[in-house]
Design a protein around this motif. Structure first.
Motif, PDB file in Angstrom:
ATOM      1  N   GLU A   1      42.489  43.247  51.353  1.00 16.30           N
ATOM      2  CA  GLU A   1      41.292  42.465  51.029  1.00 16.30           C
ATOM      3  C   GLU A   1      40.986  42.519  49.538  1.00 16.30           C
ATOM      4  N   LEU A   2      41.238  43.673  48.954  1.00 17.50           N
ATOM      5  CA  LEU A   2      41.019  43.801  47.512  1.00 17.50           C
ATOM      6  C   LEU A   2      41.971  42.872  46.757  1.00 17.50           C
ATOM      7  N   HIS A   3      43.246  42.889  47.158  1.00 17.28           N
ATOM      8  CA  HIS A   3      44.238  42.041  46.495  1.00 17.28           C
ATOM      9  C   HIS A   3      43.881  40.562  46.653  1.00 17.28           C
ATOM     10  N   GLY A   4      43.416  40.212  47.842  1.00 15.43           N
ATOM     11  CA  GLY A   4      43.044  38.819  48.082  1.00 15.43           C
ATOM     12  C   GLY A   4      41.857  38.411  47.222  1.00 15.43           C
ATOM     13  N   TYR A   5      40.908  39.277  47.141  1.00 12.78           N
ATOM     14  CA  TYR A   5      39.713  39.056  46.321  1.00 12.78           C
ATOM     15  C   TYR A   5      40.125  38.878  44.856  1.00 12.78           C
ATOM     16  N   TYR A   6      40.970  39.793  44.406  1.00 11.04           N
ATOM     17  CA  TYR A   6      41.438  39.778  43.020  1.00 11.04           C
ATOM     18  C   TYR A   6      42.102  38.451  42.672  1.00 11.04           C
ATOM     19  N   ASN A   7      42.881  37.951  43.613  1.00 17.02           N
ATOM     20  CA  ASN A   7      43.626  36.732  43.335  1.00 17.02           C
ATOM     21  C   ASN A   7      42.777  35.469  43.337  1.00 17.02           C
ATOM     22  N   SER A   8      41.637  35.513  43.992  1.00 18.40           N
ATOM     23  CA  SER A   8      40.866  34.282  44.051  1.00 18.40           C
ATOM     24  C   SER A   8      39.594  34.308  43.205  1.00 18.40           C
ATOM     25  N   HIS A   9      39.267  35.449  42.659  1.00 20.92           N
ATOM     26  CA  HIS A   9      38.052  35.498  41.832  1.00 20.92           C
ATOM     27  C   HIS A   9      38.261  36.342  40.582  1.00 20.92           C
ATOM     28  N   GLN A  10      37.640  35.905  39.542  1.00 20.79           N
ATOM     29  CA  GLN A  10      37.645  36.649  38.290  1.00 20.79           C
ATOM     30  C   GLN A  10      36.491  37.654  38.334  1.00 20.79           C
ATOM     31  N   PHE A  11      36.749  38.881  37.970  1.00 17.21           N
ATOM     32  CA  PHE A  11      35.676  39.878  37.990  1.00 17.21           C
ATOM     33  C   PHE A  11      34.942  39.909  36.651  1.00 17.21           C
ATOM     34  N   LEU A  12      35.737  39.816  35.586  1.00 17.63           N
ATOM     35  CA  LEU A  12      35.155  39.960  34.247  1.00 17.63           C
ATOM     36  C   LEU A  12      34.621  38.614  33.774  1.00 17.63           C
ATOM     37  N   VAL A  13      33.542  38.178  34.415  1.00 17.46           N
ATOM     38  CA  VAL A  13      32.954  36.868  34.096  1.00 17.46           C
ATOM     39  C   VAL A  13      31.883  37.011  33.020  1.00 17.46           C
ATOM     40  N   GLU A  14      31.501  35.860  32.474  1.00 14.85           N
ATOM     41  CA  GLU A  14      30.477  35.835  31.412  1.00 14.85           C
ATOM     42  C   GLU A  14      29.125  36.360  31.922  1.00 14.85           C
ATOM     43  N   ASP A  15      28.760  35.867  33.087  1.00 22.78           N
ATOM     44  CA  ASP A  15      27.480  36.202  33.699  1.00 22.78           C
ATOM     45  C   ASP A  15      27.388  37.708  33.967  1.00 22.78           C
ATOM     46  N   ALA A  16      26.591  38.414  33.157  1.00 22.62           N
ATOM     47  CA  ALA A  16      26.573  39.877  33.204  1.00 22.62           C
ATOM     48  C   ALA A  16      26.086  40.412  34.553  1.00 22.62           C
ATOM     49  N   ASP A  17      25.106  39.743  35.160  1.00 19.94           N
ATOM     50  CA  ASP A  17      24.582  40.220  36.444  1.00 19.94           C
ATOM     51  C   ASP A  17      25.665  40.165  37.522  1.00 19.94           C
ATOM     52  N   LEU A  18      26.333  39.029  37.595  1.00 24.52           N
ATOM     53  CA  LEU A  18      27.399  38.868  38.584  1.00 24.52           C
ATOM     54  C   LEU A  18      28.543  39.836  38.293  1.00 24.52           C
ATOM     55  N   ARG A  19      28.861  39.958  37.008  1.00 23.79           N
ATOM     56  CA  ARG A  19      29.963  40.849  36.612  1.00 23.79           C
ATOM     57  C   ARG A  19      29.661  42.291  37.022  1.00 23.79           C
ATOM     58  N   ASP A  20      28.468  42.734  36.743  1.00 24.41           N
ATOM     59  CA  ASP A  20      28.108  44.109  37.098  1.00 24.41           C
ATOM     60  C   ASP A  20      28.143  44.326  38.615  1.00 24.41           C
ATOM     61  N   ALA A  21      27.657  43.322  39.342  1.00 26.37           N
ATOM     62  CA  ALA A  21      27.665  43.431  40.805  1.00 26.37           C
ATOM     63  C   ALA A  21      29.103  43.533  41.313  1.00 26.37           C
ATOM     64  N   ARG A  22      29.976  42.681  40.777  1.00 26.40           N
ATOM     65  CA  ARG A  22      31.377  42.700  41.214  1.00 26.40           C
ATOM     66  C   ARG A  22      32.067  44.006  40.832  1.00 26.40           C
ATOM     67  N   LEU A  23      31.766  44.497  39.649  1.00 24.35           N
ATOM     68  CA  LEU A  23      32.378  45.759  39.230  1.00 24.35           C
ATOM     69  C   LEU A  23      31.916  46.904  40.129  1.00 24.35           C
ATOM     70  N   ASN A  24      30.654  46.858  40.546  1.00 21.46           N
ATOM     71  CA  ASN A  24      30.185  47.904  41.456  1.00 21.46           C
ATOM     72  C   ASN A  24      30.906  47.821  42.801  1.00 21.46           C
ATOM     73  N   LEU A  25      31.150  46.608  43.232  1.00 23.49           N
ATOM     74  CA  LEU A  25      31.873  46.436  44.499  1.00 23.49           C
ATOM     75  C   LEU A  25      33.297  46.984  44.402  1.00 23.49           C
ATOM     76  N   ILE A  26      34.021  46.578  43.357  1.00 24.64           N
ATOM     77  CA  ILE A  26      35.422  47.039  43.299  1.00 24.64           C
ATOM     78  C   ILE A  26      35.510  48.528  42.979  1.00 24.64           C
ATOM     79  N   ALA A  27      34.495  49.057  42.288  1.00 27.58           N
ATOM     80  CA  ALA A  27      34.479  50.499  42.054  1.00 27.58           C
ATOM     81  C   ALA A  27      34.303  51.230  43.389  1.00 27.58           C
ATOM     82  N   ALA A  28      33.497  50.641  44.268  1.00 27.63           N
ATOM     83  CA  ALA A  28      33.298  51.240  45.588  1.00 27.63           C
ATOM     84  C   ALA A  28      34.597  51.198  46.381  1.00 27.63           C
TER      85      ALA A  28
END
Length: 587
Positions: A540-567
RNA sequence: GCGCCCGUAGCUCAGUUGGAUAGAGUGUCGCCCUCCGAAGGCGAAGGUCGUACGUUCGAAUCGUAUCGGGCGCGCCA
């Protein structure tokens, strides 16, 4: 979440009972399961189907009544009836985001619990190979399996005592001692024909070499004297068992008890040290190495036989002493003292299990090779005869692994001494792959262990697949630094509601499953569930990685995504830690 | 002969203890890198769950029989 739903259901059932819609004496076994299919929501219960018959109603009608009686809960967005009478629950995805915070706070503790183990003292005895030679690949599976089962039990709150039973007494060890001595005599320059039933491995020569270095010619006796009057070996038309036993007797006679013990211990200590180091390097640690010889020396064997005697379970026949195990479910009675007065191996085992009972463990787990399954009834019988509960003992069987190199089967032969050792396996495939592969399959199932696959650094290899997911998250964080982007962890936590993608919801759901998986794997002694889970999570992580960019401009979304993948990274690391497989930051 | 374990996709295996249209990986075929690591992803094809009865609302799962494979049936350890 499961619990919360169960409470809701039980409340609803109580209401129906007071309405008279359900018989009051009914004790529903409330079974909440995770739905297999996302179309069926997140959780499901078959409650209406199991209650339909006693309630004299049809499942779907009953399900409607249950739903009507169900209290509203903000977490539940939808409840529906499906199929023959399932009640499906749909959970608000936002409600599950709490797990990301939980994981972040608990760190490497996430997934551990205390409820089911609850301080139970559990003894796990595993490997326990005779110290007559190095561990081979068959022992490796028992080692990996036992170590992981122990870790899992510890993770659910058990106090685990890992133990290796050292068979440092008995005929096999005498044969080893004789083998060492004969090789020593060769080292001294004596010329002899090595017995066909002796231990022929190279390691015996090495032990003999060291013995010669330490003792010089002190233990030397002329070969002619050693072999005088010894019955012929098998190749000479004799009986190899009689031949080797006579040589053991001659060794004791010519060396005297002190010097014989010297030779005996040289073999035992050297091999045991090798085994300990081997297991240590394989990440297998014990709280205790329990000596069989100690059981005899301390009188425990005699004491256990006395107990059986008083309990009326022993009788004499044909000059031997028998344990009436048939009275406790065994197929035949077993000899505990032979006609020649010697204790059998089983007598020691009775004493050993008596000790296990006396040491006050709540549960006793023995991990054995599957070829010993016929031995279980007599040990359970012994426990019962000693006044213990037979169900305290769980014997977990491990099938041997068949080694392949690609298509080609790797031949092993114990007799020639040219078997594949655990150490050779570790050197070839590495500790991580060896441990992962060994517990990847249900333990009591035959397995094919493909050495080529285990060493391949490609997507075919499941070890790399999971480790790569971990490394990949690490890599994202490295990229974050390289790009000079800030990370605000608390900000991410307050914006978890930005995680609305299907990939994100699926990942969060999978994360909430982790503690259940650990618990289930522990209770069922089934590490392969954990492995399957880790593969799912990695996928699921690999699939997520392939379809979405984590390091996006939008800081709120980026931080949320980074917290998810860190988990996700944390949970993968925790799972691999239970397996004692490394979680590399880069590969 | 008796006892225990196992037969699920070409191959290696799961299947939450009786639940919904039986799932992964691998192999085969077709796609996806100017983009945080392609050691990755997406899609297609692939099945009488060894066979036959039975139990019930419902069976890969439980019972009986049968075929095939493994293991065990020592005064060895």
């Amino acid at each position: 979440m499961k619990k919360r739903l169960e409470e809701l259901l039980l409340d609803a059932v109580a209401i129906l009972k007071s309405n008279g819609d359900l018989p009051t004496e009914l004790e529903p076994e409330c079974l909440i399961e995770r739905a297999r299919d996302a179309q069926h929501g997140d959780f499901a219960t078959n409650l209406a189907m199991t209650l339909a018959k006693p309630a004299r109603s049809n499942p779907r009608a009953l399900a409607e009544k249950i739903i009507a009686a169900l209290a509203a809960d903000p977490v539940v967005t939808k409840v529906e009836i499906a199929g023959p009478g399932f009640i499906n629950f749909f959970i608000d995805p936002q409600a599950q985001f709490g797990v990301i915070r939980d994981i972040h706070e608990a760190g490497h503790e996430f997934g551990k619990s205390r409820s089911s183990g609850a301080g139970q003292r559990v003894q796990v005895e595993f490997v326990s190979a005779n110290p007559t030679g190095p561990l081979h690949v068959g022992h490796g599976r028992g080692a990996a399996y036992g170590a992981v089962v122990a870790n899992l039990l510890a993770a659910i709150g058990c106090e685990v005592h890992r133990e290796y039973y050292v068979n440092d007494a008995g005929r096999q060890m005498d044969i080893l001692a004789a083998s060492v001595w004969l090789r020593y005599l060769e080292e001294c320059g004596e010329s002899l024909v090595f017995p066909s039933n002796g231990y022929r491995g190279e390691y015996v020569r090495a032990i003999a070499f060291d013995l010669h270095k330490a003792q010089g010619e002190r233990l030397r006796r002329p070969a002619a004297e050693v072999f005088a009057g010894i019955p012929d070996d098998e190749p000479q038309g004799g009986d190899k068992e009689l031949h080797i036993d006579a040589l053991v007797g001659r060794a004791k006679e010519l060396l005297g008890s002190t010097d014989y013990r010297e030779v005996f211990d040289a073999g035992l200590n050297d091999i045991l040290a090798d085994i300990r180091q081997d297991l240590e390097e394989f990440g297998v640690h014990y709280e205790e190495w329990f000596s069989e010889r100690g059981l005899t020396d301390s009188g425990a064997v005699q004491r256990s036989l006395d107990t059986l005697q008083t309990a009326g379970y022993l009788y004499q026949q044909d000059g031997a002493t028998w344990f009436a195990s048939t009275r406790l479910g065994d197929e035949k009675d077993r000899v505990v003292v032979r006609e020649n007065g010697q204790m059998t191996y089983f007598a020691s085992d009775i004493a050993y299990h008596m000790q296990k009972l006396e040491r006050g463990f709540d549960r006793i787990i023995n991990i054995w090779g599957a070829d010993h399954h016929g031995y279980i009834p007599r040990v359970k019988a012994a426990i019962e005869a000693l006044g213990g509960e037979r169900d305290k003992l769980d014997v977990l069987l491990v099938q041997f692994a068949v080694l392949y190199r690609g298509e080609e089967k790797v031949q092993m032969s114990t007799r020639s001494g040219e078997f594949v050792t655990l150490r050779q396996l570790r050197n070839e495939v590495g500790k991580d792959a060896a441990r992962f592969f060994y517990v990847m399959r249900k333990s009591d199932q035959h397995m094919d262990f493909d050495l080529k696959l285990a060493t391949s650094r490609t997507n075919e290899n499941p070890v790399y697949y999971v480790q790569y997911a971990h490394a990949r998250v690490c890599s994202v964080f490295r990229q974050l630094d390289e790009k000079g982007l800030p990370r605000n962890l608390p900000n991410g936590m307050t914006h978890l509601s930005r995680l609305t993608e299907p990939h994100e919801n699926a990942l969060v759901t999978t994360l909430t499953r982790y503690p259940e998986v650990v618990q289930q794997s522990a209770l069922q002694h089934a590490p392969h569930h954990l492995i399957h889970y880790l593969r799912d999570l990695a996928a699921e992580l690999h699939g997520y990685y392939n379809s979405h960019q984590f390091l996006v401009e939008d800081a709120d979304l980026r931080d949320a995504r980074l917290n998810l993948i860190a988990a996700v990274r944390q949970v993968i690391a925790n799972g691999l830690a239970l397996l004692d497989v490394s979680a590399p930051e880069s590969m």
